[in-house]
Write a protein that holds these residues in place. Structure first.
Motif, PDB file in Angstrom:
ATOM      1  N   LYS A   7     -14.354  86.829  42.979  1.00  0.00           N
ATOM      2  CA  LYS A   7     -14.822  88.069  43.752  1.00  0.00           C
ATOM      3  C   LYS A   7     -14.027  87.996  45.095  1.00  0.00           C
ATOM      4  O   LYS A   7     -13.751  89.246  45.541  1.00  0.00           O
ATOM      5  N   LEU A   8     -14.291  87.239  45.867  1.00  0.00           N
ATOM      6  CA  LEU A   8     -13.677  87.114  47.251  1.00  0.00           C
ATOM      7  C   LEU A   8     -12.225  87.198  47.220  1.00  0.00           C
ATOM      8  O   LEU A   8     -11.587  87.732  47.970  1.00  0.00           O
ATOM      9  N   SER A   9     -11.490  86.534  46.077  1.00  0.00           N
ATOM     10  CA  SER A   9      -9.968  86.807  46.049  1.00  0.00           C
ATOM     11  C   SER A   9      -9.444  88.185  45.964  1.00  0.00           C
ATOM     12  O   SER A   9      -8.298  88.262  46.022  1.00  0.00           O
ATOM     13  N   GLU A  10     -10.263  89.167  45.424  1.00  0.00           N
ATOM     14  CA  GLU A  10      -9.922  90.408  45.351  1.00  0.00           C
ATOM     15  C   GLU A  10      -9.208  91.180  46.669  1.00  0.00           C
ATOM     16  O   GLU A  10      -9.879  91.190  47.582  1.00  0.00           O
ATOM     17  N   GLY A  11      -7.956  91.313  46.665  1.00  0.00           N
ATOM     18  CA  GLY A  11      -7.137  91.653  47.896  1.00  0.00           C
ATOM     19  C   GLY A  11      -7.124  90.700  49.130  1.00  0.00           C
ATOM     20  O   GLY A  11      -6.599  91.058  49.998  1.00  0.00           O
ATOM     21  N   ALA A  12      -7.410  89.579  48.534  1.00  0.00           N
ATOM     22  CA  ALA A  12      -7.340  88.406  49.795  1.00  0.00           C
ATOM     23  C   ALA A  12      -6.040  87.773  49.854  1.00  0.00           C
ATOM     24  O   ALA A  12      -4.919  88.059  49.082  1.00  0.00           O
ATOM     25  N   THR A  13      -5.752  87.048  50.741  1.00  0.00           N
ATOM     26  CA  THR A  13      -4.548  86.037  51.093  1.00  0.00           C
ATOM     27  C   THR A  13      -4.997  84.729  50.782  1.00  0.00           C
ATOM     28  O   THR A  13      -5.962  84.292  51.536  1.00  0.00           O
ATOM     29  N   ILE A  14      -4.565  84.264  49.881  1.00  0.00           N
ATOM     30  CA  ILE A  14      -4.914  82.963  49.273  1.00  0.00           C
ATOM     31  C   ILE A  14      -4.008  81.650  49.913  1.00  0.00           C
ATOM     32  O   ILE A  14      -2.846  81.843  49.836  1.00  0.00           O
ATOM     33  N   SER A  15      -4.534  80.860  50.971  1.00  0.00           N
ATOM     34  CA  SER A  15      -3.904  80.087  51.638  1.00  0.00           C
ATOM     35  C   SER A  15      -3.979  78.701  50.655  1.00  0.00           C
ATOM     36  O   SER A  15      -2.961  77.813  51.021  1.00  0.00           O
ATOM     37  N   MET A  16      -4.722  78.364  49.874  1.00  0.00           N
ATOM     38  CA  MET A  16      -4.818  77.320  48.959  1.00  0.00           C
ATOM     39  C   MET A  16      -5.616  77.621  47.840  1.00  0.00           C
ATOM     40  O   MET A  16      -6.841  77.851  47.897  1.00  0.00           O
ATOM     41  N   PRO A  17      -4.961  77.963  46.707  1.00  0.00           N
ATOM     42  CA  PRO A  17      -5.694  78.181  45.309  1.00  0.00           C
ATOM     43  C   PRO A  17      -6.710  77.081  44.996  1.00  0.00           C
ATOM     44  O   PRO A  17      -6.564  76.094  45.289  1.00  0.00           O
ATOM     45  N   LEU A  18      -7.689  77.717  44.350  1.00  0.00           N
ATOM     46  CA  LEU A  18      -8.785  76.815  43.927  1.00  0.00           C
ATOM     47  C   LEU A  18      -8.487  75.870  43.021  1.00  0.00           C
ATOM     48  O   LEU A  18      -7.813  76.277  41.960  1.00  0.00           O
ATOM     49  N   GLY A  19      -8.353  74.464  43.214  1.00  0.00           N
ATOM     50  CA  GLY A  19      -7.957  73.446  42.487  1.00  0.00           C
ATOM     51  C   GLY A  19      -8.366  72.264  42.900  1.00  0.00           C
ATOM     52  O   GLY A  19      -9.343  71.924  43.731  1.00  0.00           O
ATOM     53  N   GLU A  20      -8.075  71.293  42.056  1.00  0.00           N
ATOM     54  CA  GLU A  20      -8.448  69.723  42.372  1.00  0.00           C
ATOM     55  C   GLU A  20      -8.196  69.434  43.961  1.00  0.00           C
ATOM     56  O   GLU A  20      -7.282  69.375  44.536  1.00  0.00           O
ATOM     57  N   ALA A  21      -9.382  68.843  44.441  1.00  0.00           N
ATOM     58  CA  ALA A  21      -9.325  68.393  45.838  1.00  0.00           C
ATOM     59  C   ALA A  21      -9.277  66.748  45.689  1.00  0.00           C
ATOM     60  O   ALA A  21      -9.730  66.067  44.727  1.00  0.00           O
ATOM     61  N   PRO A  22      -8.306  66.192  46.745  1.00  0.00           N
ATOM     62  CA  PRO A  22      -8.348  64.975  46.613  1.00  0.00           C
ATOM     63  C   PRO A  22      -9.595  64.119  47.039  1.00  0.00           C
ATOM     64  O   PRO A  22      -9.748  63.000  46.373  1.00  0.00           O
ATOM     65  N   TRP A  23     -10.769  64.840  47.189  1.00  0.00           N
ATOM     66  CA  TRP A  23     -11.974  64.014  47.549  1.00  0.00           C
ATOM     67  C   TRP A  23     -12.647  64.312  45.993  1.00  0.00           C
ATOM     68  O   TRP A  23     -13.927  63.786  46.070  1.00  0.00           O
ATOM     69  N   GLY A  24     -12.351  64.985  45.118  1.00  0.00           N
ATOM     70  CA  GLY A  24     -12.803  65.198  44.000  1.00  0.00           C
ATOM     71  C   GLY A  24     -13.487  66.660  43.943  1.00  0.00           C
ATOM     72  O   GLY A  24     -13.624  67.128  45.090  1.00  0.00           O
ATOM     73  N   GLY A  25     -13.609  67.192  42.696  1.00  0.00           N
ATOM     74  CA  GLY A  25     -14.083  68.526  42.725  1.00  0.00           C
ATOM     75  C   GLY A  25     -13.046  69.460  42.799  1.00  0.00           C
ATOM     76  O   GLY A  25     -11.874  68.856  42.594  1.00  0.00           O
ATOM     77  N   LEU A  26     -13.328  70.602  43.275  1.00  0.00           N
ATOM     78  CA  LEU A  26     -12.433  71.832  43.554  1.00  0.00           C
ATOM     79  C   LEU A  26     -12.482  72.195  44.844  1.00  0.00           C
ATOM     80  O   LEU A  26     -13.648  72.213  45.310  1.00  0.00           O
ATOM     81  N   PHE A  27     -11.361  72.770  45.400  1.00  0.00           N
ATOM     82  CA  PHE A  27     -11.487  73.489  46.715  1.00  0.00           C
ATOM     83  C   PHE A  27     -10.386  74.602  46.926  1.00  0.00           C
ATOM     84  O   PHE A  27      -9.415  74.467  46.268  1.00  0.00           O
ATOM     85  N   GLY A  28     -11.013  75.464  47.505  1.00  0.00           N
ATOM     86  CA  GLY A  28      -9.880  76.553  47.794  1.00  0.00           C
ATOM     87  C   GLY A  28     -10.254  77.111  49.197  1.00  0.00           C
ATOM     88  O   GLY A  28     -11.232  77.115  49.516  1.00  0.00           O
ATOM     89  N   MET A  29      -9.150  77.837  49.620  1.00  0.00           N
ATOM     90  CA  MET A  29      -8.955  78.540  50.864  1.00  0.00           C
ATOM     91  C   MET A  29      -8.476  79.989  50.831  1.00  0.00           C
ATOM     92  O   MET A  29      -7.423  80.076  50.273  1.00  0.00           O
ATOM     93  N   LEU A  30      -9.238  80.759  51.384  1.00  0.00           N
ATOM     94  CA  LEU A  30      -8.468  82.317  51.503  1.00  0.00           C
ATOM     95  C   LEU A  30      -9.058  83.106  52.507  1.00  0.00           C
ATOM     96  O   LEU A  30     -10.219  82.744  53.238  1.00  0.00           O
TER      97      LEU A  30
END
Length: 140
Positions: A99-122
């Motif tokens: 929902k936050l991605s709607e019309g957003a600029t995604i700088s890091m898609p939600l995906g696997e993070a080096p520390w485990g789990g998932l991480f994304g930035m927008l």
């Protein structure tokens, strides 16, 4: 007890932003305008702008506040901070991300993070920077 809450500032679109966030996070929404309180120093043309708005009692327990910055005050869009959402509930956090991605600029898609789990930035369509971290199973 003390509480730390994000308080977001906008120039002329706080109502649209807080209504967007309310559609994502739910809860109770209150909006007060400068005109509601006849704030000194505020020109009548800005009476319909948001002096204070708040989402409270969201299903996840979030509180989020926002306001418009009046014309006589300096406004600098935020670039030195992010609002972070994190936890174990993958479906819930993925839903927020989508929902936050709607019309957003995604700088890091939600995906696997080096520390485990998932991480994304927008940066959402209002310019607010969000970090979403979904813990890997068994990760705290």
């Amino acid at each position: 007890m003390a509480i730390l809450n994000p308080y977001l500032n906008f120039r002329d679109n706080a109502r649209e932003a807080i209504e967007f966030y309310h559609s994502i996070f739910g809860g109770d929404l209150t909006i007060s305008t400068f005109g509601d309180f006849k704030m000194p120093g505020i020109e009548e043309a800005e009476y319909d702008k948001v002096m204070h708005s708040q989402i409270s009692n969201s299903p996840a327990g979030f509180t989020l506040m926002a306001s418009d910055t009046p014309a006589y005050m300096q406004y600098a869009p935020a670039s030195a901070f992010s609002v972070s959402l994190s936890g174990d509930e993958e479906e819930l956090l993925r839903g927020y991300w989508e929902k936050l991605s709607e019309g957003a600029t995604i700088s890091m898609p939600l995906g696997e993070a080096p520390w485990g789990g998932l991480f994304g930035m927008l940066d959402d369509k209002f310019g607010t920077s969000w970090l979403v971290n979904i813990n890997a199973p068994g990760q705290a």
